[in-house]
Design a protein around this motif. Structure first.
Motif, PDB file in Angstrom:
ATOM      1  N   LEU A 111       0.820  -1.213   0.000  1.00 52.91           N
ATOM      2  CA  LEU A 111       0.000   0.000   0.000  1.00 52.91           C
ATOM      3  C   LEU A 111       0.855   1.265   0.000  1.00 52.91           C
ATOM      4  O   LEU A 111       0.451   2.299  -0.542  1.00 52.91           O
ATOM      5  CB  LEU A 111      -0.952   0.013   1.200  1.00 52.91           C
ATOM      6  CG  LEU A 111      -2.305  -0.643   0.974  1.00 52.91           C
ATOM      7  CD1 LEU A 111      -3.075  -0.749   2.289  1.00 52.91           C
ATOM      8  CD2 LEU A 111      -3.121   0.137  -0.054  1.00 52.91           C
ATOM      9  N   ALA A 112       2.034   1.195   0.607  1.00 53.56           N
ATOM     10  CA  ALA A 112       2.933   2.348   0.578  1.00 53.56           C
ATOM     11  C   ALA A 112       3.387   2.632  -0.844  1.00 53.56           C
ATOM     12  O   ALA A 112       3.540   3.800  -1.241  1.00 53.56           O
ATOM     13  CB  ALA A 112       4.140   2.104   1.485  1.00 53.56           C
ATOM     14  N   TYR A 146      -2.436   6.203   4.717  1.00 55.59           N
ATOM     15  CA  TYR A 146      -1.664   7.320   5.262  1.00 55.59           C
ATOM     16  C   TYR A 146      -2.176   7.795   6.617  1.00 55.59           C
ATOM     17  O   TYR A 146      -1.382   8.209   7.474  1.00 55.59           O
ATOM     18  CB  TYR A 146      -1.642   8.486   4.276  1.00 55.59           C
ATOM     19  CG  TYR A 146      -0.622   8.327   3.182  1.00 55.59           C
ATOM     20  CD1 TYR A 146       0.728   8.103   3.472  1.00 55.59           C
ATOM     21  CD2 TYR A 146      -0.989   8.392   1.843  1.00 55.59           C
ATOM     22  CE1 TYR A 146       1.666   7.945   2.469  1.00 55.59           C
ATOM     23  CE2 TYR A 146      -0.056   8.245   0.829  1.00 55.59           C
ATOM     24  CZ  TYR A 146       1.267   8.015   1.143  1.00 55.59           C
ATOM     25  OH  TYR A 146       2.202   7.866   0.144  1.00 55.59           O
ATOM     26  N   GLN A 147      -3.496   7.738   6.850  1.00 55.06           N
ATOM     27  CA  GLN A 147      -4.005   8.248   8.130  1.00 55.06           C
ATOM     28  C   GLN A 147      -3.497   7.439   9.307  1.00 55.06           C
ATOM     29  O   GLN A 147      -3.506   7.904  10.443  1.00 55.06           O
ATOM     30  CB  GLN A 147      -5.533   8.296   8.121  1.00 55.06           C
ATOM     31  CG  GLN A 147      -6.231   6.949   7.995  1.00 55.06           C
ATOM     32  CD  GLN A 147      -6.383   6.191   9.290  1.00 55.06           C
ATOM     33  OE1 GLN A 147      -6.398   6.785  10.365  1.00 55.06           O
ATOM     34  NE2 GLN A 147      -6.500   4.876   9.210  1.00 55.06           N
ATOM     35  N   GLY A 148      -3.009   6.221   9.050  1.00 51.95           N
ATOM     36  CA  GLY A 148      -2.514   5.398  10.140  1.00 51.95           C
ATOM     37  C   GLY A 148      -1.028   5.134  10.096  1.00 51.95           C
ATOM     38  O   GLY A 148      -0.537   4.244  10.801  1.00 51.95           O
ATOM     39  N   SER A 149      -0.282   5.899   9.296  1.00 50.81           N
ATOM     40  CA  SER A 149       1.143   5.597   9.125  1.00 50.81           C
ATOM     41  C   SER A 149       1.989   6.866   9.076  1.00 50.81           C
ATOM     42  O   SER A 149       1.582   7.877   8.502  1.00 50.81           O
ATOM     43  CB  SER A 149       1.355   4.806   7.823  1.00 50.81           C
ATOM     44  OG  SER A 149       2.731   4.598   7.575  1.00 50.81           O
ATOM     45  N   ASP A 150       3.179   6.760   9.655  1.00 47.77           N
ATOM     46  CA  ASP A 150       4.209   7.789   9.495  1.00 47.77           C
ATOM     47  C   ASP A 150       5.433   7.199   8.795  1.00 47.77           C
ATOM     48  O   ASP A 150       6.524   7.765   8.845  1.00 47.77           O
ATOM     49  CB  ASP A 150       4.623   8.360  10.856  1.00 47.77           C
ATOM     50  CG  ASP A 150       3.583   9.326  11.415  1.00 47.77           C
ATOM     51  OD1 ASP A 150       2.908   9.993  10.612  1.00 47.77           O
ATOM     52  OD2 ASP A 150       3.449   9.402  12.645  1.00 47.77           O
ATOM     53  N   MET A 188      -3.215  14.483  -0.231  1.00 47.21           N
ATOM     54  CA  MET A 188      -2.046  15.295  -0.549  1.00 47.21           C
ATOM     55  C   MET A 188      -1.710  16.242   0.598  1.00 47.21           C
ATOM     56  O   MET A 188      -0.535  16.470   0.907  1.00 47.21           O
ATOM     57  CB  MET A 188      -2.286  16.070  -1.842  1.00 47.21           C
ATOM     58  CG  MET A 188      -2.470  15.202  -3.076  1.00 47.21           C
ATOM     59  SD  MET A 188      -1.046  14.131  -3.440  1.00 47.21           S
ATOM     60  CE  MET A 188       0.172  15.362  -3.955  1.00 47.21           C
ATOM     61  N   ALA A 189      -2.727  16.777   1.268  1.00 47.14           N
ATOM     62  CA  ALA A 189      -2.471  17.672   2.400  1.00 47.14           C
ATOM     63  C   ALA A 189      -1.858  16.914   3.568  1.00 47.14           C
ATOM     64  O   ALA A 189      -0.944  17.415   4.231  1.00 47.14           O
ATOM     65  CB  ALA A 189      -3.763  18.368   2.814  1.00 47.14           C
ATOM     66  N   MET A 190      -2.354  15.705   3.846  1.00 43.75           N
ATOM     67  CA  MET A 190      -1.812  14.966   4.988  1.00 43.75           C
ATOM     68  C   MET A 190      -0.401  14.465   4.725  1.00 43.75           C
ATOM     69  O   MET A 190       0.334  14.136   5.655  1.00 43.75           O
ATOM     70  CB  MET A 190      -2.752  13.831   5.407  1.00 43.75           C
ATOM     71  CG  MET A 190      -2.731  12.586   4.584  1.00 43.75           C
ATOM     72  SD  MET A 190      -3.684  11.226   5.375  1.00 43.75           S
ATOM     73  CE  MET A 190      -5.319  11.546   4.730  1.00 43.75           C
ATOM     74  N   THR A 191       0.028  14.457   3.461  1.00 44.08           N
ATOM     75  CA  THR A 191       1.406  14.096   3.134  1.00 44.08           C
ATOM     76  C   THR A 191       2.280  15.331   2.908  1.00 44.08           C
ATOM     77  O   THR A 191       3.393  15.224   2.396  1.00 44.08           O
ATOM     78  CB  THR A 191       1.470  13.175   1.899  1.00 44.08           C
ATOM     79  OG1 THR A 191       0.822  13.794   0.778  1.00 44.08           O
ATOM     80  CG2 THR A 191       0.804  11.843   2.178  1.00 44.08           C
TER      81      THR A 191
END
Length: 217
Positions: A111-112, A146-150, A188-191
């Motif tokens: 998924l990444a 993305y909402q659950g990963s850094d 895109m904003a959360m990244t």
């Protein structure tokens, strides 16, 4: 659906997105290839080379590069990008076309890899004025990841204490001041792509914009 079947399905989405990006870039001029991307300091050509490099890195080769660069991950990224840039834009593009159906990846979730393809595809498309209508199911998968990963890019930490809600699909996450907009703009904003904050609404937009400017990607 089995784990293997899920991985196969995600790879199919990655291949579709790579093919769509290749189709969008077929007729670029040399001047367009030199356009600054949404990735700080990189042209659209360099971002495409970065995508190519990611599709050619096995876990072993990735680790060898990390060791070679003394665990400087940014240096490794730059080194691998340079390996795939080629001497001309045409060569950069041809190298990307050759990896469209690759299933090689560094030690990251599949998924990444889908997220990288979508986000970097927009890093390229938006400055060139190219629009893509992404399948909403694909975007929702990426937003959920993305909402659950850094991992690779700070996203989970960037949206902490905010409630994100898509206006064009089922994606929603978090609690706190609202940030609403399309699934693509939220992703895109959360990244860290501040340009997409202009497409968002809600009491939490200002905070997300500030974090996008100040927090490392």
């Amino acid at each position: 659906m089995s784990t293997a079947d899920r991985r196969t399905a995600i790879w199919a989405l990655i291949h579709a997105e790579r093919a769509a990006l290749a189709a969008d870039l077929t007729q670029l001029t040399d001047e367009q290839w030199a356009t600054p991307s949404l990735c700080d300091g990189l042209t659209v050509r360099e971002v495409l080379a970065h995508l190519t490099s990611g599709a050619g890195l096995t876990p072993v080769r990735w680790l060898a590069g990390v060791i070679r660069c003394r665990f400087d991950f940014d240096k490794q990224v730059a080194m691998r990008l340079a390996e795939q840039l080629g001497s001309t834009p045409a060569e950069t593009f041809e190298r990307f076309r050759r990896i469209v159906t690759s299933t090689t990846k560094p030690p990251l979730p599949v998924l990444a890899m889908l997220g990288e393809t979508i986000v970097h595809g927009e890093d390229i498309r938006r400055p060139l004025g190219i629009h893509r209508d992404y399948p909403i199911d694909t975007l929702t998968r990426v937003a959920d990841y993305y909402q659950g990963s850094d991992m690779v890019v700070l996203a989970k930490g960037r949206i902490g204490g905010l409630r994100l809600t898509a206006t064009d699909g089922p994606f929603t996450t978090g609690a706190g001041p609202l940030v609403s907009g399309t699934t693509l703009a939220l992703t895109m904003a959360m990244t860290g792509r501040t340009a997409y904050c202009d497409e968002l609404e809600g009491d939490g937009v200002a905070l997300l914009r500030d974090r996008s400017r100040t927090l490392a990607r």
